[in-house]
Design a protein around this motif. Structure first.
Motif, PDB file in Angstrom:
ATOM      1  N   ALA A 211      14.271  14.640  11.760  1.00 18.00           N
ATOM      2  CA  ALA A 211      14.276  14.988  10.274  1.00 18.00           C
ATOM      3  C   ALA A 211      12.864  15.432  10.013  1.00 18.00           C
ATOM      4  O   ALA A 211      12.077  15.835  10.824  1.00 18.00           O
ATOM      5  CB  ALA A 211      14.671  13.641   9.603  1.00 18.00           C
ATOM      6  N   VAL A 212      12.567  15.380   8.718  1.00 21.21           N
ATOM      7  CA  VAL A 212      11.221  15.795   8.045  1.00 21.21           C
ATOM      8  C   VAL A 212      10.809  14.604   7.501  1.00 21.21           C
ATOM      9  O   VAL A 212      11.685  13.734   6.902  1.00 21.21           O
ATOM     10  CB  VAL A 212      11.413  16.694   7.183  1.00 21.21           C
ATOM     11  CG1 VAL A 212      11.705  18.111   7.863  1.00 21.21           C
ATOM     12  CG2 VAL A 212      12.442  16.760   6.282  1.00 21.21           C
ATOM     13  N   PRO A 213       9.568  14.468   7.277  1.00 16.47           N
ATOM     14  CA  PRO A 213       9.033  13.033   6.524  1.00 16.47           C
ATOM     15  C   PRO A 213       9.336  13.008   5.116  1.00 16.47           C
ATOM     16  O   PRO A 213       9.481  11.750   4.537  1.00 16.47           O
ATOM     17  CB  PRO A 213       7.477  13.129   6.622  1.00 16.47           C
ATOM     18  CG  PRO A 213       7.119  14.607   7.062  1.00 16.47           C
ATOM     19  CD  PRO A 213       8.418  15.083   7.917  1.00 16.47           C
ATOM     20  N   GLU A 214       9.814  13.955   4.436  1.00 16.63           N
ATOM     21  CA  GLU A 214      10.232  14.024   2.946  1.00 16.63           C
ATOM     22  C   GLU A 214      11.620  12.969   2.844  1.00 16.63           C
ATOM     23  O   GLU A 214      11.665  12.520   1.852  1.00 16.63           O
ATOM     24  CB  GLU A 214      10.288  15.345   2.082  1.00 16.63           C
ATOM     25  CG  GLU A 214       8.814  16.116   2.151  1.00 16.63           C
ATOM     26  CD  GLU A 214       8.545  16.816   3.401  1.00 16.63           C
ATOM     27  OE1 GLU A 214       7.612  17.610   3.359  1.00 16.63           O
ATOM     28  OE2 GLU A 214       9.071  16.641   4.319  1.00 16.63           O
ATOM     29  N   PHE A 215      12.406  13.449   4.025  1.00 21.25           N
ATOM     30  CA  PHE A 215      13.490  12.664   4.080  1.00 21.25           C
ATOM     31  C   PHE A 215      13.342  11.166   4.042  1.00 21.25           C
ATOM     32  O   PHE A 215      13.876  10.405   3.611  1.00 21.25           O
ATOM     33  CB  PHE A 215      14.598  13.327   5.214  1.00 21.25           C
ATOM     34  CG  PHE A 215      15.691  12.415   5.355  1.00 21.25           C
ATOM     35  CD1 PHE A 215      16.809  12.643   4.469  1.00 21.25           C
ATOM     36  CD2 PHE A 215      15.841  11.505   6.296  1.00 21.25           C
ATOM     37  CE1 PHE A 215      17.825  11.891   4.638  1.00 21.25           C
ATOM     38  CE2 PHE A 215      16.822  10.884   6.628  1.00 21.25           C
ATOM     39  CZ  PHE A 215      18.093  11.038   6.005  1.00 21.25           C
ATOM     40  N   ALA A 216      12.812  11.058   5.145  1.00 21.55           N
ATOM     41  CA  ALA A 216      12.481   9.386   5.588  1.00 21.55           C
ATOM     42  C   ALA A 216      11.547   8.721   4.616  1.00 21.55           C
ATOM     43  O   ALA A 216      11.908   7.492   4.699  1.00 21.55           O
ATOM     44  CB  ALA A 216      11.632   9.499   7.077  1.00 21.55           C
TER      45      ALA A 216
END
Length: 288
Positions: A211-216
């Protein structure tokens, strides 16, 4: 399923998990240490038993529920190797049984929220690893969520239609990006990070995804909202969190807003009460 059926299923799972824990206590020569069970509410209801290894090391025997996100947890923990996350000591993946380094009881609820956001953002950077199988890719999940929200017209009766359509539009834009960028935990929330002796803070739940950090990092906006107030106060508080998270994780604040709208809309669709999520959708948007 009725609440009575849910309670019956939970009780049956707990009985099976305790039997599994007893088997691995014997098989791995573990000694119970302290309280019989640790509260696993912040760990998706997993069964947690404090133990000592044959060498005397303090550990936790965890039996996780057989839900999506737990089948590859041992692989992610091995890749992280104790850097930013608890160390994996032993595993039996087929039965969702892990023997983990033990942390202290304090989690990120115990520190001021902006400091907690800084810790979560920094951990996202520490835990990021190059993408590889068999972890689920966010792009595939996002395409399924897009179809789910596009077809969720029944949600409009209890959740503003404009927010659902905004989430759909956001997902379409996000799907143009490389969403499967790095290996990360899917939910970097305050309860999933605990204090430890060898490091200030460690992630205790993997739930790995490419994923990408913004999602997590979205859970850092969703949780601990009672202390932020309502209306303009909530919007200002979330703006401060967005800034702290984006700075610490080297993330994009606008993409974090977009993922927040998407995840709030999905939660509203899957849950019985969307009231609090309506307030969050209003607050997370620029100019709210």
């Amino acid at each position: 399923m009725t609440s009575r059926d849910d309670a019956t299923a939970d009780s049956a799972w707990a009985d099976r998990a305790r039997a599994t824990a007893r088997r691995y206590l014997a098989a791995w020569e573990l000694a119970p240490d302290g309280d019989e069970e640790i509260d696993g509410e912040a760990d998706d209801g997993a069964l947690l038993r404090p133990v000592r290894t044959p060498a005397g090391e303090a550990a936790v025997l965890r039996v996780s529920r057989p839900v999506p996100g737990t089948e590859h947890e041992h692989l992610a923990l091995r890749l992280w190797g104790g850097r930013g996350a608890v160390r994996l000591l032993r595993a039996e993946p087929a039965e969702r049984v892990l023997l983990l380094e033990r942390t202290r009881a304090e989690d990120l609820h115990s520190v001021p929220v902006l400091e907690a956001c800084r810790v979560l953002g920094e951990l996202a950077g520490v835990l990021a690893r190059p993408p590889r199988p068999p972890f689920p890719p966010l792009s595939g999940l996002a395409r399924g969520w897009l179809a789910e929200l596009e077809g969720a017209a029944e949600l409009d009766a209890r959740f503003p239609r404009r927010f659902r359509l905004q989430a759909v539009a956001a997902l379409r834009r996000l799907l143009r990006d490389d969403l499967d960028a790095v290996l990360l935990p899917a939910d970097l929330h305050y309860g999933a990070v605990r204090a430890a002796d060898r490091a200030p803070w460690l992630v205790v739940r993997a739930e790995p995804v490419l994923a990408v950090p913004e999602f997590a990092l979205v859970p850092a906006l969703r949780d601990r909202t009672a202390e932020a107030g309502r209306g303009g106060a909530l919007a200002a508080a979330l703006e401060d969190r967005l800034e702290a998270l984006a700075l610490a994780a080297d993330a994009d604040a606008d993409r974090l807003r977009a993922w927040a709208l998407v995840r709030f809309a999905l939660t509203a669709h899957r849950g019985p009460d969307a009231t609090g999520l309506v307030q969050l959708c209003k607050a997370v948007q620029r100019g709210a």
